[in-house]
Design an enzyme around this catalytic site. Structure first.
Site, PDB file in Angstrom:
ATOM      1  N   GLY A 107       0.828  -1.203   0.000  1.00 14.13           N
ATOM      2  CA  GLY A 107       0.000   0.000   0.000  1.00 14.13           C
ATOM      3  C   GLY A 107       0.858   1.247   0.000  1.00 14.13           C
ATOM      4  CD  GLN A 109      -3.533  11.187   4.143  1.00 14.44           C
ATOM      5  OE1 GLN A 109      -4.271  10.365   4.679  1.00 14.44           O
ATOM      6  NE2 GLN A 109      -3.608  12.484   4.394  1.00 14.44           N
ATOM      7  CG  ASP A 131      -0.593   0.528  -3.944  1.00 13.33           C
ATOM      8  OD1 ASP A 131      -1.704  -0.045  -4.019  1.00 13.33           O
ATOM      9  OD2 ASP A 131      -0.409   1.546  -3.246  1.00 13.33           O
ATOM     10  CG  ASP A 151      -4.551  -8.726  -4.694  1.00 11.28           C
ATOM     11  OD1 ASP A 151      -4.948  -8.054  -3.716  1.00 11.28           O
ATOM     12  OD2 ASP A 151      -5.310  -9.415  -5.397  1.00 11.28           O
ATOM     13  CE1 TYR A 168      -9.472   1.873   8.354  1.00 13.98           C
ATOM     14  CE2 TYR A 168     -10.176   3.596   9.869  1.00 13.98           C
ATOM     15  CZ  TYR A 168      -9.171   2.937   9.183  1.00 13.98           C
ATOM     16  OH  TYR A 168      -7.867   3.345   9.317  1.00 13.98           O
TER      17      TYR A 168
END
Length: 321
Positions: free
Chosen positions: A8, A12, A34, A52, A142
């Site tokens: 990832g 951000q 990523d 993945d 989440y």
């Protein structure tokens, strides 16, 4: 020198963490990964692999190819987006964690960083100086995935001696990358709109107080936790982490010190209910005592830095267009 994999790396936090880890360990010892090539700055910065996070073999192949011993699992679907796609959020957030925990359990890697969030808390949690150990009844997908993930991290540490470390991030504010679908995104968007339009229509009400943190502090906390001796890491679920708390009104008043004609309006949407279930401030004394966590940026310093850097960014964009 540890060989590090960031899963990832285009996100951000992941993108800025990637460059920090390259500075520390050397670019040749850091593998960014990523699901695609959407962040070209990260892709072109050194070693990059398509991985993945939901595919165990995809991660394992990368680990073996590069002799990885430390994974930072930064891939996740955040709060606001997760409410739109609940099962996708559950699958991504949980499957990726299990894959990495099992790689450590089976001896393929030695250490894991996995981020949790203030979303683990809920409306029954004490909102002022929320304790490290307290009631958790999250109301978002989440938050549920992060609460469950914390329990599994602690379980794998106690049962299999997996060296997994975690932080409950508050809202993260950065000028380098746009936010990725979280409830605290307003605190990044407001700076962009202050410069571009001198107006921001906020999706939270003016007195909604939430814990926040400048990206530099979040990255430093992550690195400091991972560099701490194992005996100092006494909490293996996830550490509370705090820095500053403010409301949309407070941040708008701080912006007006730099841009006097800036205006803010309020149009609360579905994210308001999420924000109302979260703490207003965080007690992070455990992190400060165990591994000497300390933040550097307050609201005034952060606002000055955000407006300065974004001003340069947009000026450069105009010159190059």
């Amino acid at each position: 020198m540890p060989k590090v994999l960031i899963i990832g790396a285009g996100g951000q936090i992941g993108s800025e963490l990637t460059f920090k880890l390259k500075d520390i360990h050397g670019s040749e010892n850091v593998v960014a990964s990523d699901i695609g090539y959407h962040n070209l700055e990260v892709v072109n910065s050194g070693i990059f692999e398509i991985v993945d996070a939901q595919d165990y073999n995809s991660i394992k192949i990368c680990v073996e190819k590069h002799n990885i011993d430390t994974i930072y699992l930064m891939a996740a679907m955040l709060s606001a987006t997760g409410e739109k796609y609940p099962m996708k959020a559950w699958d991504l957030n949980m499957n990726s964690l299990f894959h990495v925990l099992n790689l450590a359990k089976d001896g393929f890697i030695k250490r894991i960083f996995w981020p949790s969030s203030i979303a683990v808390f809920g409306p029954t949690t004490p909102t002022e100086n929320t304790p490290q150990h307290t009631i958790m009844e999250p109301t978002t997908v989440y938050g549920i995935t992060k609460q469950v993930g914390e329990r599994w991290c602690e379980y794998y540490h106690k049962k299999y001696d997996v060296d997994v470390r975690s932080i409950r991030y508050p809202g993260i504010i950065s000028w380098k990358t746009m936010p990725g679908g979280g409830t605290t995104d307003y605190a990044v968007e407001i700076y962009h709109q202050a410069i571009l339009d001198k107006h921001y229509d906020c999706f939270l009400s003016e007195h909604t107080e939430l814990p926040m943190m400048f990206m530099d502090d979040a990255i430093n906390a992550t690195v400091n936790l991972m560099q701490a001796p194992a005996e100092q890491v006494k909490i293996r679920s996830s550490y509370n982490l705090g820095a500053i708390s403010f409301t949309p009104l407070t941040i708008s008043e701080e912006i007006k010190k730099h841009i006097p004609d800036f205006k803010i309006t309020y149009s609360p949407d579905y994210r308001q209910q999420i924000a109302d279930s979260w703490p207003k401030s965080i007690d992070d004394s455990a992190a400060r005592e165990d591994w000497n966590w300390n933040h550097e940026f307050n609201l005034e310093k952060m606002t000055t830095e955000m407006l300065k850097q974004l001003g340069r960014k947009y000026q450069d964009s105009e010159i190059n267009s």
